[in-house]
Design a protein around this motif. Structure first.
Motif, PDB file in Angstrom:
ATOM      1  N   ASN A 194       0.822  -1.129   0.108  1.00  0.00           N
ATOM      2  CA  ASN A 194       0.036   0.058   0.058  1.00  0.00           C
ATOM      3  C   ASN A 194       0.946   1.206   0.181  1.00  0.00           C
ATOM      4  O   ASN A 194       0.566   2.394  -0.674  1.00  0.00           O
ATOM      5  N   GLU A 195       2.057   1.385   0.908  1.00  0.00           N
ATOM      6  CA  GLU A 195       2.809   2.312   0.844  1.00  0.00           C
ATOM      7  C   GLU A 195       3.527   2.620  -0.438  1.00  0.00           C
ATOM      8  O   GLU A 195       3.659   3.767  -1.052  1.00  0.00           O
ATOM      9  N   LEU A 196       3.925   1.451  -1.047  1.00  0.00           N
ATOM     10  CA  LEU A 196       4.564   1.445  -2.348  1.00  0.00           C
ATOM     11  C   LEU A 196       3.685   2.044  -3.412  1.00  0.00           C
ATOM     12  O   LEU A 196       4.129   2.776  -4.221  1.00  0.00           O
ATOM     13  N   GLU A 197       2.292   1.435  -3.458  1.00  0.00           N
ATOM     14  CA  GLU A 197       1.334   2.096  -4.348  1.00  0.00           C
ATOM     15  C   GLU A 197       1.100   3.555  -4.202  1.00  0.00           C
ATOM     16  O   GLU A 197       1.267   4.314  -5.170  1.00  0.00           O
ATOM     17  N   ASP A 198       1.065   4.052  -3.029  1.00  0.00           N
ATOM     18  CA  ASP A 198       1.024   5.485  -2.709  1.00  0.00           C
ATOM     19  C   ASP A 198       2.242   6.078  -3.249  1.00  0.00           C
ATOM     20  O   ASP A 198       2.089   7.193  -3.816  1.00  0.00           O
ATOM     21  N   THR A 199       3.369   5.694  -3.032  1.00  0.00           N
ATOM     22  CA  THR A 199       4.588   6.267  -3.430  1.00  0.00           C
ATOM     23  C   THR A 199       4.729   6.260  -5.040  1.00  0.00           C
ATOM     24  O   THR A 199       5.263   7.354  -5.469  1.00  0.00           O
ATOM     25  N   ILE A 200       4.369   5.191  -5.655  1.00  0.00           N
ATOM     26  CA  ILE A 200       4.233   5.180  -7.083  1.00  0.00           C
ATOM     27  C   ILE A 200       3.422   6.008  -7.604  1.00  0.00           C
ATOM     28  O   ILE A 200       3.835   6.977  -8.558  1.00  0.00           O
ATOM     29  N   LYS A 201       2.308   6.188  -6.897  1.00  0.00           N
ATOM     30  CA  LYS A 201       1.185   7.038  -7.507  1.00  0.00           C
ATOM     31  C   LYS A 201       1.836   8.552  -7.351  1.00  0.00           C
ATOM     32  O   LYS A 201       1.843   9.539  -8.466  1.00  0.00           O
ATOM     33  N   ASP A 202       2.649   8.920  -6.090  1.00  0.00           N
ATOM     34  CA  ASP A 202       3.023  10.165  -5.997  1.00  0.00           C
ATOM     35  C   ASP A 202       4.399  10.595  -6.969  1.00  0.00           C
ATOM     36  O   ASP A 202       4.477  11.732  -7.598  1.00  0.00           O
ATOM     37  N   ARG A 203       5.345   9.255  -7.161  1.00  0.00           N
ATOM     38  CA  ARG A 203       6.475   9.556  -8.274  1.00  0.00           C
ATOM     39  C   ARG A 203       5.787   9.805  -9.563  1.00  0.00           C
ATOM     40  O   ARG A 203       6.243  10.475 -10.328  1.00  0.00           O
TER      41      ARG A 203
END
Length: 554
Positions: A194-203
């Motif tokens: 979930n954190e990675l998905e959020d990070t990917i979305k931000d990136r």
């Protein structure tokens, strides 16, 4: 008398009968002990009670004894009529002490009600349930208890089969722990995902903004801009490229740009492009691109730099192509002017030098010492001026492609030695050392190669005001001979090393201001290039420099 006789005979008869019964009992017990008869003896009340199996045989007995499960037979009072060795081991008692005990003896008090219900049900139907067995040491052994009725000669008994579940329970416990750990790991993984998905979305959002920002900037600069992958394929052009070439992305993507490069410049462009991709260094080349509007070619300066990720791996190259057509025309006009001016200057310089020599050698009257001193200084200044004029002529010839000279076999070591001897006369305050590693023969022009070596020496002396030592060296580098000149002067920065062979570039700082136009190394590089050799420099700021060139050996 008659009564006494009768009494004695009756006693004797009873005695004989008792003796027979005793012998019969002994035979029965022996048969039971040796396994000739399958029976169970239970001490209850005043006399032992014997139970025999209706359908038992030796094979059945062996099977029961070899079982991994405990086997027990009880009567309706819960007394153990039979036990195999496995149950005795589970109970922690000798086999002979187990038989005739109440089965409740091996059940913890907290489970008495449970076992009573189970056994009561077992007399009615086959059933099974998990229960704990209490051994002699007070340890609880988890077991699966199976109840089945069994017909004996003396009546019905209840057969209990106990399967030890200790290993299974331990396995279940370990499995439960592993499952809990797995669940925790899955939870942590899900959280990380979930954190990675959020990070990917931000990136991705940042990347989109950065890309749009880059495209906006790229489309609003006068240069043509591109990006290419590490394998060399172009994956982006800015709007200036399409406007200039008149072509679309499909026509020039990947390696399609080659179609708009002037045929005379294409091979040199490809060679430098591939070399930069291989080394990961700066790509720089001047070439001509065809303009789509009028099909004419204009000169451009191409530069591209690699961009790397956090692991140092190149992910993309960013390049620009700057129109330098007007600048080149101006340089051509300057070169033409320099060529004309140099030729025009060469004749009066020669005349002035001749007149100075005549004045210096005048014999009819004694020339005052002061005049001779002026003549000597005028000759030094004239030689410098003549050297500058010669450099200007060489530069104009290089730009015009007319720097030509004859090539012959040259002994490199002899040439370097001759240059060192000249330097010792010109610069008596310096110390020159020659490290010669062999007699090397190369194909070249001795006069031009001497010009390169003397340029190296002049620069070594010029930029080494404190340490006057200069080292000349010849060595083998594979199939090439290397000539190097090392000084221990001010050295060069990384930026200076990148530009040192450019035309009109001079190394200067506040402490070292030198004369000259900065053309010597540029001319030297062109001379070595025409010899199909390589020229270069290694240096560290403040620790001197080593200039060298390499030529193919004969």
């Amino acid at each position: 008398m008659e009564l006494e006789k009768i009494t004695y005979e009756s006693l004797l008869s009873e005695n004989n009968e008792l003796r027979l019964q005793l012998e019969e009992a002994k035979d029965t017990i022996e048969a039971i002990r040796t396994g000739q008869v399958d029976a169970i003896v239970v001490n209850s009340g005043d006399s032992p009670q014997i139970y025999t199996l209706k359908t038992a045989d030796q094979t059945y007995r062996v099977f029961i004894e070899k079982m991994n499960e405990g086997a027990v037979t009880i009567n309706r009072e819960g007394i153990i009529l039979y036990s195999n060795s496995r149950f005795a081991d589970m109970a922690g008692l000798p086999l002979e002490k187990v038989i005739s005990l109440s089965f409740d003896t091996f059940i913890p008090e907290t489970s008495h009600e449970k076992i009573n219900v189970l056994i009561k049900k077992g007399w009615q139907e086959d059933c099974k349930e998990e229960i704990d067995i209490l051994n002699q040491e007070g340890q609880l052994i988890p077991c699966l208890l199976s109840c089945n009725t069994l017909e004996l000669d003396e009546g019905t008994a209840l057969s209990l089969i106990l399967t030890d579940l200790s290993i299974l329970k331990e396995t279940e416990s370990q499995l439960k722990i592993k499952n809990e750990q797995l669940e925790a790991a899955q939870f942590a993984t899900e959280k990380l995902n979930n954190e990675l998905e959020d990070t990917i979305k931000d990136r991705l959002s940042d990347l989109f903004l950065s890309r749009e920002h880059f495209k906006h900037l790229a489309n609003n600069i006068p240069q043509m801009t591109w990006t290419n992958l590490p394998n060399g394929q172009i994956n982006y052009y800015n709007q200036q490229w399409y406007t200039y070439t008149g072509l679309n992305f499909e026509e020039t993507k990947e390696w399609g740009w080659q179609n708009v490069v002037h045929p005379d410049d294409l091979q040199n462009t490809i060679d430098k492009y591939l070399a930069a991709l291989k080394s990961g260094g700066l790509f720089e080349v001047e070439n001509r691109y065809r303009r789509g509007s009028d099909r004419t070619y204009r000169w451009h300066l191409n530069r591209a730099v690699p961009l790397s990720n956090e692991n140092g791996e190149i992910v993309v190259w960013v390049g620009t192509a700057t129109d330098i057509e007007d600048q080149r025309k101006e340089l051509e006009q300057k070169d033409e002017f320099i060529s004309i001016a140099s030729h025009e200057l060469k004749t009066p310089l020669t005349s002035v030098k001749g007149y100075l020599q005549l004045i210096h050698s005048y014999k009819k009257e004694e020339i005052p010492p002061l005049v001779k001193q002026y003549i000597s200084k005028a000759n030094i200044a004239l030689n410098k001026l003549q050297h500058i004029v010669n450099d200007l002529l060489d530069v104009s010839k290089i730009q015009a492609g007319r720097l030509e000279y004859a090539l012959t076999a040259v002994y490199i070591s002899d040439l370097v030695k001759a240059c060192m001897e000249n330097a010792e006369h010109i610069y008596p305050e310096n110390t020159f050392t020659f490290e010669n590693q062999g007699d090397f023969l190369a194909f070249g022009n001795a006069e031009r190669l001497e010009q390169v070596i003397m340029n190296f020496i002049n620069n070594a002396v010029k930029y080494s005001r404190e340490n006057k030592q200069v080292v000349l060296k010849t060595s083998r580098q594979g199939s090439r001979v290397r000539v190097s000149v090392t000084d221990f002067g001010i050295g060069l920065s990384e930026h200076q090393k990148d530009r040192i062979f450019e035309r009109f570039y001079r190394v200067e700082d506040k402490k070292h201001i030198t004369s000259g136009l900065g053309m010597g190394l540029y001319i030297s590089s062109e001379i070595i290039r025409n010899h199909k050799g390589e020229i270069g420099v290694t240096s560290e700021l403040g620790k001197g420099a080593t200039f060298y060139f390499e030529l193919p050996m004969l």
